[in-house]
Write a protein that holds these residues in place. Sequence first.
Motif, PDB file in Angstrom:
ATOM      1  N   GLN A 118       0.829  -1.204   0.000  1.00 48.10           N
ATOM      2  CA  GLN A 118       0.000   0.000   0.000  1.00 48.10           C
ATOM      3  C   GLN A 118       0.865   1.258   0.000  1.00 48.10           C
ATOM      4  OE1 GLN A 118      -3.559  -0.293  -0.246  1.00 48.10           O
ATOM      5  NE2 GLN A 118      -2.713  -2.300  -0.750  1.00 48.10           N
ATOM      6  N   PHE A 119       1.775   1.365   0.931  1.00 48.67           N
ATOM      7  CA  PHE A 119       2.758   2.441   0.878  1.00 48.67           C
ATOM      8  C   PHE A 119       4.002   2.045   1.666  1.00 48.67           C
ATOM      9  CE2 PHE A 119      -0.045   3.641   4.384  1.00 48.67           C
ATOM     10  CZ  PHE A 119       0.829   4.003   5.398  1.00 48.67           C
ATOM     11  N   ALA A 137      -2.198  -4.223   3.358  1.00 49.27           N
ATOM     12  CA  ALA A 137      -3.584  -3.949   3.731  1.00 49.27           C
ATOM     13  C   ALA A 137      -3.898  -4.444   5.136  1.00 49.27           C
ATOM     14  CB  ALA A 137      -4.540  -4.604   2.739  1.00 49.27           C
ATOM     15  N   LEU A 193       3.461   6.940  -1.399  1.00 48.92           N
ATOM     16  CA  LEU A 193       2.153   6.372  -1.708  1.00 48.92           C
ATOM     17  C   LEU A 193       1.868   6.515  -3.198  1.00 48.92           C
ATOM     18  CD1 LEU A 193      -0.724   5.304  -0.991  1.00 48.92           C
ATOM     19  CD2 LEU A 193      -1.347   7.697  -0.534  1.00 48.92           C
ATOM     20  N   THR A 213      -0.669   6.878  -6.165  1.00 49.73           N
ATOM     21  CA  THR A 213      -2.025   7.431  -6.239  1.00 49.73           C
ATOM     22  C   THR A 213      -3.059   6.348  -6.542  1.00 49.73           C
ATOM     23  OG1 THR A 213      -1.617   7.995  -8.559  1.00 49.73           O
ATOM     24  CG2 THR A 213      -1.225   9.719  -6.926  1.00 49.73           C
ATOM     25  N   LYS A 265      -3.331   3.599  -5.074  1.00 49.34           N
ATOM     26  CA  LYS A 265      -3.691   2.914  -3.834  1.00 49.34           C
ATOM     27  C   LYS A 265      -4.686   3.711  -2.985  1.00 49.34           C
ATOM     28  CE  LYS A 265      -0.716  -0.374  -4.726  1.00 49.34           C
ATOM     29  NZ  LYS A 265      -1.139  -1.746  -5.049  1.00 49.34           N
ATOM     30  N   ILE A 266      -5.016   4.933  -3.394  1.00 52.30           N
ATOM     31  CA  ILE A 266      -5.952   5.752  -2.623  1.00 52.30           C
ATOM     32  C   ILE A 266      -7.355   5.153  -2.735  1.00 52.30           C
ATOM     33  CG2 ILE A 266      -7.010   8.021  -2.388  1.00 52.30           C
ATOM     34  CD1 ILE A 266      -4.465   9.230  -3.529  1.00 52.30           C
ATOM     35  N   GLN A 267      -8.015   4.978  -1.593  1.00 53.16           N
ATOM     36  CA  GLN A 267      -9.380   4.453  -1.574  1.00 53.16           C
ATOM     37  C   GLN A 267     -10.408   5.546  -1.302  1.00 53.16           C
ATOM     38  OE1 GLN A 267      -9.068   1.219   1.345  1.00 53.16           O
ATOM     39  NE2 GLN A 267      -9.178  -0.209  -0.366  1.00 53.16           N
ATOM     40  N   HIS A 310      -6.919   8.064   2.491  1.00 54.27           N
ATOM     41  CA  HIS A 310      -7.246   6.780   3.122  1.00 54.27           C
ATOM     42  C   HIS A 310      -6.796   5.640   2.208  1.00 54.27           C
ATOM     43  CE1 HIS A 310      -9.836   8.858   6.079  1.00 54.27           C
ATOM     44  NE2 HIS A 310     -10.188   9.620   5.051  1.00 54.27           N
ATOM     45  N   THR A 311      -6.041   4.698   2.771  1.00 58.81           N
ATOM     46  CA  THR A 311      -5.601   3.508   2.041  1.00 58.81           C
ATOM     47  C   THR A 311      -5.951   2.270   2.855  1.00 58.81           C
ATOM     48  OG1 THR A 311      -3.379   3.242   2.988  1.00 58.81           O
ATOM     49  CG2 THR A 311      -3.644   4.901   1.246  1.00 58.81           C
ATOM     50  N   ASN A 367      -3.873   5.721   7.033  1.00 62.45           N
ATOM     51  CA  ASN A 367      -4.098   7.047   6.477  1.00 62.45           C
ATOM     52  C   ASN A 367      -2.808   7.865   6.440  1.00 62.45           C
ATOM     53  OD1 ASN A 367      -6.826   6.328   6.480  1.00 62.45           O
ATOM     54  ND2 ASN A 367      -7.159   7.227   8.507  1.00 62.45           N
ATOM     55  N   TRP A 413      -5.745  -3.005  -5.804  1.00 61.23           N
ATOM     56  CA  TRP A 413      -4.905  -2.563  -4.690  1.00 61.23           C
ATOM     57  C   TRP A 413      -4.513  -3.710  -3.765  1.00 61.23           C
ATOM     58  CZ3 TRP A 413      -7.224  -3.520  -0.014  1.00 61.23           C
ATOM     59  CH2 TRP A 413      -8.617  -3.664  -0.033  1.00 61.23           C
TER      60      TRP A 413
END
Length: 501
Positions: free
Chosen positions: A294-295, A317, A439, A441, A443-445, A466-467, A471, A500
């Motif tokens: 995710q990041f 995640a 991060l 982009t 992966k942004i939820q 929010h991922t 956050n 993701w």
Amino acid sequence: MAVNFHEPQRQSKIGVLVLFLDTLYKILRGFAPLLLVVFINGGKISMFLLFMGLVGTFLIVSCVAYLRYTNFTFHIDPNTDEFIVYDGILSKTKTVVQLQKIQQVNITQNLIQRIIRVYGVQVDTAGSDKHESEIKAISHELALELKAKLLDAHKVATVSSTTEVDEPNSEIKPSTFLKINLISLFKVGITSNYIKSVGLILTFFFSVWGKLHEIGKEEWLEDKISEQDWMVNSIAYSILFGFLVLFTVVFLMNVVRTVIRYFNYTMTEQKGSLLISFGLINTKNTILRPSRVQFVTFSQNYFQKKLDVLELKIKQAVTDEKNHHKDRIEVPGCNQHEKKAILKLIYGKQPEQGMLLKSNWRRLVFALFLTIVIPLCILIPIVNNSPELQVSEVYGVIMGYVLLMATYQFFAYKTYRFFVGENYIMRQTGAWDIAHDILETDKIQAITTSQLFWHKSLNIGSVTLHTAAGNISFYLANFETLKHYVNGWLYQVESHDHNWM
């Protein structure tokens, strides 16, 4: 010989010994306060009672371990694509895990398992704050085959690499991507986690004090301290001695903990994935797939920069941010070249910095208000109304705190940065340990923007990205610029179909 996981499987028979020792550890931990009372009272207990207690404990632990072994089975249901585990002592508990939700399958081996030559398997999903299921004692071959079967539900090519890592006859040999030596671990141990170690020491001290207070024996510790006359009669010597002892304990604790936890840290690359193995007493083996990341966060302080080491954390995640450590992979002691290689493997290229956004100076003012003004408003009246305190010494400590906190907040504000690019978002934070979050982009939820009513005329506001791994927030930046980028990110989230997970 292939194992039929569609039929219920048991743990290794020798694993009963692992379950026995695990049960014994849990019982001893539960009766720790009682053992502390016996120790404080000088161990005054009859040999008969001691013998009966040991025999009773042995029988109870043996029965519990046997029942844990006989009641524990696991299998894969081919009709529902579920991993099913039955366990329990007097009553059975059924745990069902959908194969497509499995995120990690870790093969572990602690010291006892290493002596007995068995392995543990931990199954993690993105929707739990703990291990979904855990097998304590199976053979290495069975563990590898089970891991491959569980990960096969994702139909990822890296599944085969999981077994090939440990099979000498594999046609495709994995290559060592990263190996961290003892010198690098030592560098990390002496330059990190000071606050965490101090917190652990203080927690242990106050826990012991609390236990002694519960049994009415706190005078014992006070008498031991009062026996040190040279410390009691000299505040300066007491502070100096306490600082030296604390520094020595923290120093040794950091080095020993880092070496034991990350000993023989090895990353092996195969088919675009990383196979990670580390640990001296508790050995852990896991697999990292770049698509699940995710990041990424890497941090480095002044001393680590001089020694060319940094700490890198890869976050996957999770559902509960309070337990995010479960799906966080840490890489201690890598250098800049190795960091770039890891980032290239994860992202396919080196992430580039975008446009720089700075936080408004009011963020520094607010931080100083919270950490200096409010504490002073509470402490000063207390000091003035406490005649037993030496006001001059107390105010000297307060001034030291003010200078230290003001310096910390100033450098934290100067470091606070937000970089916005077409494909990557980066955030820089910290005063001593400078952390960089990266991060994608994709992966942004979800995105949250906020602006207090008194900030509208100043055109400043905040944004939270929010991922699935937590956050990332940035506070009090130019609000019009933030909204411009937020609209672009939202369009990308809604119009593109990215995986993701």
